[in-house]
Design an enzyme around this catalytic site. Sequence first.
Site, PDB file in Angstrom:
ATOM      1  N   SER A  63      85.999  12.587  36.568  1.00 47.07           N
ATOM      2  CA  SER A  63      85.339  11.344  36.075  1.00 47.07           C
ATOM      3  C   SER A  63      86.408  10.537  35.640  1.00 47.07           C
ATOM      4  CB  SER A  63      84.519  11.893  34.849  1.00 47.07           C
ATOM      5  OG  SER A  63      84.304  10.636  34.176  1.00 47.07           O
TER       6      SER A  63
ATOM      7  N   HIS B  34      71.592  16.771  27.442  1.00 53.47           N
ATOM      8  CA  HIS B  34      71.626  17.099  28.724  1.00 53.47           C
ATOM      9  C   HIS B  34      73.023  17.835  29.188  1.00 53.47           C
ATOM     10  CE1 HIS B  34      72.202  13.100  28.274  1.00 53.47           C
ATOM     11  NE2 HIS B  34      72.657  12.842  29.495  1.00 53.47           N
TER      12      HIS B  34
ATOM     13  N   LYS C  10      83.848  10.522  28.290  1.00 54.70           N
ATOM     14  CA  LYS C  10      83.228  11.633  28.580  1.00 54.70           C
ATOM     15  C   LYS C  10      83.976  12.926  28.468  1.00 54.70           C
ATOM     16  CE  LYS C  10      80.216  11.244  32.221  1.00 54.70           C
ATOM     17  NZ  LYS C  10      79.831  11.087  33.622  1.00 54.70           N
TER      18      LYS C  10
ATOM     19  N   ASP D  19      77.088  14.505  37.214  1.00 59.21           N
ATOM     20  CA  ASP D  19      76.398  13.244  37.559  1.00 59.21           C
ATOM     21  C   ASP D  19      75.167  13.245  36.658  1.00 59.21           C
ATOM     22  OD1 ASP D  19      76.716  10.934  38.903  1.00 59.21           O
ATOM     23  OD2 ASP D  19      74.478  11.229  39.636  1.00 59.21           O
TER      24      ASP D  19
HETATM   25  P1  IMP Z   1      77.531   9.036  35.091  1.00 53.46           P
HETATM   26  O1  IMP Z   1      77.131  10.320  35.114  1.00 53.46           O
HETATM   27  O2  IMP Z   1      78.732   8.554  34.376  1.00 53.46           O
HETATM   28  O3  IMP Z   1      77.475   8.234  36.568  1.00 53.46           O
HETATM   29  O4  IMP Z   1      76.380   8.292  34.190  1.00 53.46           O
HETATM   30  C1  IMP Z   1      75.214   7.392  34.581  1.00 53.46           C
HETATM   31  C2  IMP Z   1      74.423   6.580  33.595  1.00 53.46           C
HETATM   32  O5  IMP Z   1      73.610   7.346  32.871  1.00 53.46           O
HETATM   33  C3  IMP Z   1      75.410   6.046  32.527  1.00 53.46           C
HETATM   34  O6  IMP Z   1      76.275   4.922  32.744  1.00 53.46           O
HETATM   35  C4  IMP Z   1      74.241   5.783  31.496  1.00 53.46           C
HETATM   36  O7  IMP Z   1      73.612   4.531  31.674  1.00 53.46           O
HETATM   37  C5  IMP Z   1      73.251   6.880  31.716  1.00 53.46           C
HETATM   38  N1  IMP Z   1      73.397   8.191  30.633  1.00 53.46           N
HETATM   39  C6  IMP Z   1      74.115   9.368  31.245  1.00 53.46           C
HETATM   40  N2  IMP Z   1      74.209  10.161  30.285  1.00 53.46           N
HETATM   41  C7  IMP Z   1      73.783   9.403  29.185  1.00 53.46           C
HETATM   42  C8  IMP Z   1      73.674   9.617  27.837  1.00 53.46           C
HETATM   43  O8  IMP Z   1      73.920  10.635  27.269  1.00 53.46           O
HETATM   44  N3  IMP Z   1      73.205   8.589  26.995  1.00 53.46           N
HETATM   45  C9  IMP Z   1      72.750   7.433  27.493  1.00 53.46           C
HETATM   46  N4  IMP Z   1      72.992   7.057  28.706  1.00 53.46           N
HETATM   47  C10 IMP Z   1      73.245   8.060  29.566  1.00 53.46           C
END
Ligand code: IMP
Length: 193
Positions: free
Chosen positions: A7, A177, A12, A70
């Site tokens: 990432s 999650h 994160k 993801d």
């Molecule tokens: P990625 O896993 O970094 O691709 O995250 C995808 C998108 O999901 C993020 O940009 C947020 O919009 C949403 N998201 C993922 N995890 C969270 C969380 O813990 N809180 C709020 N939004 C989340």
Amino acid sequence: MDIVLASSNKHKVQEINDIVSVYNMPFPVKFILPPEGFDPEENGQTFAENSLIKATEAWKLTKGWVLADDSGLCIDALGGKPGIYSARYAETPALRIERVLKELEGEENRKAHFTCAMTLINPEGHVAFKTEGICEGTIIKSARGVNGFGYDPIFLVKGGTRTMAELSEEEKNLVSHRFVALNNVLNFIKNIK
Ligand code: IMP
């Protein structure tokens, strides 16, 4: 043991290292950012596929232990949307929230969940472990709270009265999650040495 987190999101990496620090690991585990040039094309159809794409790309650059995640928000009344498109649902986080609230206008069923898929690849380049974590809740009608990121201000955690954005970082890290998925990964890692 250093594990590359596939990432480019420093927040994160921090969040995951915070979770690890309160977990009773029998040996030190530290997550680190991938080297420059990490730029995977997330064109999978599921969270699991996208996490495998990211992990594979980071492994090609590092040839060590790699973990990819993801995640996204899935809303029942919207047929699981925004789902894998969570980060791209509109241009800014505020506009993404606005879009979701508009799409749910007049909708009684506000059930939703966050999903986090994780894939762990070993130094030989094989998938050593994969898992998914879920956090259930509902979408409220207007944003509340300033902590966290993304859709946190409109996500009311099941069984509670506060949105994700009204929880402290420590509180979120106990129910999220990402925590559930990471917990499974750490349980696996604990037994490999
Ligand atoms: P990625 O896993 O970094 O691709 O995250 C995808 C998108 O999901 C993020 O940009 C947020 O919009 C949403 N998201 C993922 N995890 C969270 C969380 O813990 N809180 C709020 N939004 C989340």
